[in-house]
Design an enzyme around this catalytic site. Structure first.
Site, PDB file in Angstrom:
ATOM      1  N   SER A 171      38.131  28.207 -42.583  1.00 35.11           N
ATOM      2  CA  SER A 171      37.725  28.575 -41.253  1.00 35.11           C
ATOM      3  C   SER A 171      35.978  28.658 -41.796  1.00 35.11           C
ATOM      4  O   SER A 171      35.396  28.795 -40.781  1.00 35.11           O
ATOM      5  CB  SER A 171      37.206  30.125 -41.647  1.00 35.11           C
ATOM      6  OG  SER A 171      36.463  31.037 -42.324  1.00 35.11           O
ATOM      7  N   LYS A 201      27.575  30.197 -44.014  1.00 32.51           N
ATOM      8  CA  LYS A 201      28.796  30.449 -43.629  1.00 32.51           C
ATOM      9  C   LYS A 201      28.381  31.696 -42.587  1.00 32.51           C
ATOM     10  O   LYS A 201      26.743  32.627 -43.312  1.00 32.51           O
ATOM     11  CB  LYS A 201      29.885  30.309 -44.245  1.00 32.51           C
ATOM     12  CG  LYS A 201      31.053  30.828 -43.270  1.00 32.51           C
ATOM     13  CD  LYS A 201      32.537  30.924 -43.702  1.00 32.51           C
ATOM     14  CE  LYS A 201      33.456  31.171 -43.792  1.00 32.51           C
ATOM     15  NZ  LYS A 201      34.386  31.401 -44.354  1.00 32.51           N
ATOM     16  N   SER A 236      40.520  28.218 -46.811  1.00 30.78           N
ATOM     17  CA  SER A 236      38.686  28.481 -45.887  1.00 30.78           C
ATOM     18  C   SER A 236      37.631  27.537 -46.277  1.00 30.78           C
ATOM     19  O   SER A 236      36.681  27.232 -45.707  1.00 30.78           O
ATOM     20  CB  SER A 236      38.368  29.998 -45.606  1.00 30.78           C
ATOM     21  OG  SER A 236      39.083  30.576 -44.835  1.00 30.78           O
TER      22      SER A 236
END
Length: 226
Positions: free
Chosen positions: A125, A50, A149
């Site tokens: 996210s 990420k 997330s």
């Protein structure tokens, strides 16, 4: 994986950077280690990270244009541990800006799209991280979870996401959102792969005073025993 990324990432927007040449070079090195019997626990596992995780000398923007041109000056502990275990980092993945979102529609680089249906959100996210596993761009991803997330996008994309207990994994090298809640965890296709990744990334770290000092068990064996 690189062929899949080349074919579909333009539609899905899961990866913001792809480290194709580095990944191929690393794969050749690991092939040699496997032949020599010296390969690590994650030998050959292709992992995306990420965009909130630092990886030295690579871009790290947190899904934001504020950090355009910025390259990490060090590598996050969790990322370094999978590298040391001979995983292959294939690229950095799209996310809501600085982790603040639940749909991956709030990235400065545009949304990540759900591979099952482009009209559906990927969740956030860590949307790019979940889509990358869903679309077979990598075997696993390292995402982050403050209030859902990892769990939301994993659920939306039909893959497995694990939010470890807070302090189980060092936060060193993670761009903070809520420091008393932030966690780093795996997104995978299987419980076995998640367990293996967690074994590697978990544990004490001198750079994070909040990390647990408890011994890391063999999560793979715990799965087999249950």
């Amino acid at each position: 994986y690189l062929q899949n990324i080349e074919k579909l990432n333009g539609q899905l927007n899961a990866f913001l950077s792809v480290y194709d040449q580095e990944a191929l070079q690393k794969a050749n090195e690991i092939d040699q280690k496997i032949a020599n019997g010296t390969a690590g626990k994650l030998a050959g596992m292709v992992v995306g990270i990420k965009d909130l995780l630092c990886y030295k000398d690579h871009p790290s923007q947190g899904g934001s244009r504020i950090l355009t041109g910025f390259k990490s000056q060090f590598t996050a502990t969790a990322v370094q541990r999978i590298i040391d275990a001979d995983a292959i980092i294939i690229g950095r993945q799209n996310c809501d800006e600085f982790g603040m979102g639940s749909s991956n529609e709030n990235s400065a680089f545009g949304p990540a799209f759900n591979a099952a249906d482009l009209s559906r959100v990927a969740g956030g996210s860590s949307g790019g991280s979940a889509v990358a596993v869903q679309a077979d761009f990598c075997l696993a991803s390292l995402g982050t979870d403050t209030g859902g997330s990892i769990r939301l996008p994993a659920s939306f994309c039909g893959v497995l996401g694990l939010k470890p207990t807070y302090s189980r994994v060092s936060r060193w090298g993670l761009k903070a959102y809520g420091s008393s809640f932030d966690t780093i965890g795996p997104i995978t296709h299987s419980a076995e792969d998640a367990a293996l990744l967690l074994e590697v990334i978990a544990g004490a770290d001198e750079f994070d005073s909040t990390v647990s000092q408890r011994e890391v068990p063999s999560y793979i064996n715990l799965l087999e025993n249950n």
